[in-house]
Motif scaffolding. Structure first.
Motif: not given
Length: 478
Positions: A4-13, A55-60
């Motif tokens: 899911l994090r890889d997907w969010s990077l691919q769809h950053a725009a 889930a989307l960004f590994d937010c801390r």
């Protein structure tokens, strides 16, 4: 979760557009927050934010979200918790210095930024302030609803030159005006309470360098403090550059150290984030990383120019400082290294010392981008050079020192030589001469652990300085 994090990077725009629009509309929810109450709203939004952004960004949940400025990659995923990365220790494959199994957060941030705005990386040149530790675990969404963040102010211009600049500052300013190249050399402080050995090693460079750089726990190994060692040399009339790292000090300690160093005659300060503690002689130590190099520069600049601490409290007398930063164009993420340098110069860097340069092609490419932004006119850029005594030592450095790239052809050349130390010296001299032919390079910074004799030879034989008959430092650095 990683998928899911890889997907969010691919769809950053897409995600950045959604995130930005939501931030603009969020203040309309302020009346609802008022009805629910701050405590209840915080609990509800914090739980929702943690799950969605985790889930989307590994937010801390740092409480001061910087996703829009970092290509939709959470900077708190950085092992050093840098707000203004990348550090100089990114591995050649793009993995983290601290954890080779983990991809560098700032490599992800660079990729996301390019997807958001192809060919443009404005977010990388805007400084993100140090984290307010009181906000950890709090909801950023609630803060956006209740008080939208203000636009970042433009970077202030550098102050006019000091009426009485240090010798090193004069050398840098002269080099920027077309004068002779700057020469600095790096010395590791001793493992001793007796400064005699430090003074003896420094004396080897009398008349050959503009300043001696004193390392601050380099490689995460313990030595005499950089502030103390630099002050010892300054008391002898030796121009020093005191390294100040963020790994071992919080913002209170680092300001106190720099103020004390200035009181003892140390004017030149190189701001570093710092190496990974796990690679040093105290791997069990706890790293601090309260600041990164960009925010350290900004804070010290405020002490110098506005006579204020980071807290806003006034200083009785401001320190006179000439501030520097580091650059490493030889490791990923390559495309973002120039923007990161610009952020450091905007924060206050007046000189720049590079990591070891063994790749002149990569250096030329980097300097082209530096010249395109005019950064070579705003700070004196010194290329890192050095010599190792064998091909084995080169291989060890390439394999064990994060941030150093050694081309295989160079290692093979030294390995094939009948006299490997002599060949290493020849390579160093060739690198010095080639680097100084590149437009925008203001000088060189020589490095080599306990290798003063060879480095002194490299300075003389490369034509940087003529050999001198035992000058004193007070003669050569007045």
């Amino acid at each position: 979760m990683k998928a899911l994090r890889d997907w969010s990077l691919q769809h950053a725009a897409l995600l950045s557009a959604v995130y930005a629009r939501a931030a603009r509309w969020a203040p309309r929810l302020a009346p609802l927050i008022g009805l629910l109450g701050a405590r209840r709203s915080e609990a509800w939004l914090q739980a929702l934010e943690r799950r969605a952004k985790g889930a989307l960004f590994d937010c801390r949940m740092c409480g001061d979200c910087a996703l829009l400025a970092c290509g939709m990659a959470c900077p708190m995923g950085c092992g050093k918790q840098m707000r203004n990365g990348p550090c100089g220790g990114v591995r050649a494959d793009g993995s983290c210095e601290l954890d080779p199994q983990r991809r560098c957060t700032w490599v992800d941030a660079g990729e996301g930024d390019r997807r958001i705005a192809p060919g443009h990386s404005a977010g990388w040149t805007r400084r993100l302030p140090p984290l307010d530790q009181r906000l950890r675990g709090r909801s950023t969404w609630l803060r956006v609803i209740r008080q939208p963040p203000a636009a970042a102010p433009p970077a202030p211009s550098l102050p006019p030159p000091d009426d009485t600049p240090s010798g090193f500052e004069r050398a840098c300013r002269n080099a920027l005006a077309g004068g002779p190249p700057v020469v600095t050399v790096e010395i590791t402080p001793p493992d001793s309470a007796d400064p005699a050995a430090l003074l003896a090693r420094a004396a080897r460079f009398a008349g050959l360098v503009d300043a001696i750089n004193i390392t601050d726990g380099a490689g995460a190994n313990c030595h005499m403090s950089s502030v103390a060692a630099a002050s010892v040399l300054a008391a002898q009339g030796i121009s020093t550059v005191c390294q100040v790292g963020c790994r071992d000090r919080n913002r209170i300690a680092v300001q106190g150290d720099v103020l004390g160093a200035a009181a003892l005659g140390v004017r030149n300060v190189l701001c570093l984030t710092g190496d990974d503690v796990s690679q040093g002689d105290h791997p069990e130590a706890k790293p601090v990383f309260d600041l990164d190099a960009v925010n350290l520069l900004h804070i010290l600049r405020g002490m110098r120019d506005q006579a204020v601490y980071a807290s806003g409290r006034k200083l009785d007398v401001a320190p006179r400082l000439f501030l520097g930063a580091t650059a490493n164009p030889f490791v990923p993420p390559f495309a973002e290294r120039v923007a990161n340098l610009e952020r450091k110069i905007d924060a206050g860097a007046q000189f720049v010392q590079m990591q070891f340069c063994f790749d002149l092609e990569r250096l030329e490419h980097f300097m082209q981008a530096v010249r395109a932004r005019g950064l070579h006119r705003r700070a004196a850029i010194l290329v890192g050079v050095g010599t190792l005594h064998s091909a084995k030592a080169l291989r060890w450095m390439a394999d064990h020192v994060p941030g150093v790239f050694v081309p295989q052809a160079m290692t093979e050349r030294v390995a094939a030589a009948a006299d490997q130390p002599a060949e290493g010296l020849r390579l160093c001299i060739e690198t010095i001469q080639a680097a100084l032919r590149i437009e925008g390079v203001a000088g060189v910074h020589l490095m080599g652990h306990r290798n003063e004799e060879t480095l002194a030879r490299a300075i003389v034989e490369s034509g940087l300085r003529p050999a001198r008959a035992e000058p004193t430092f007070k003669e050569s650095m007045a």
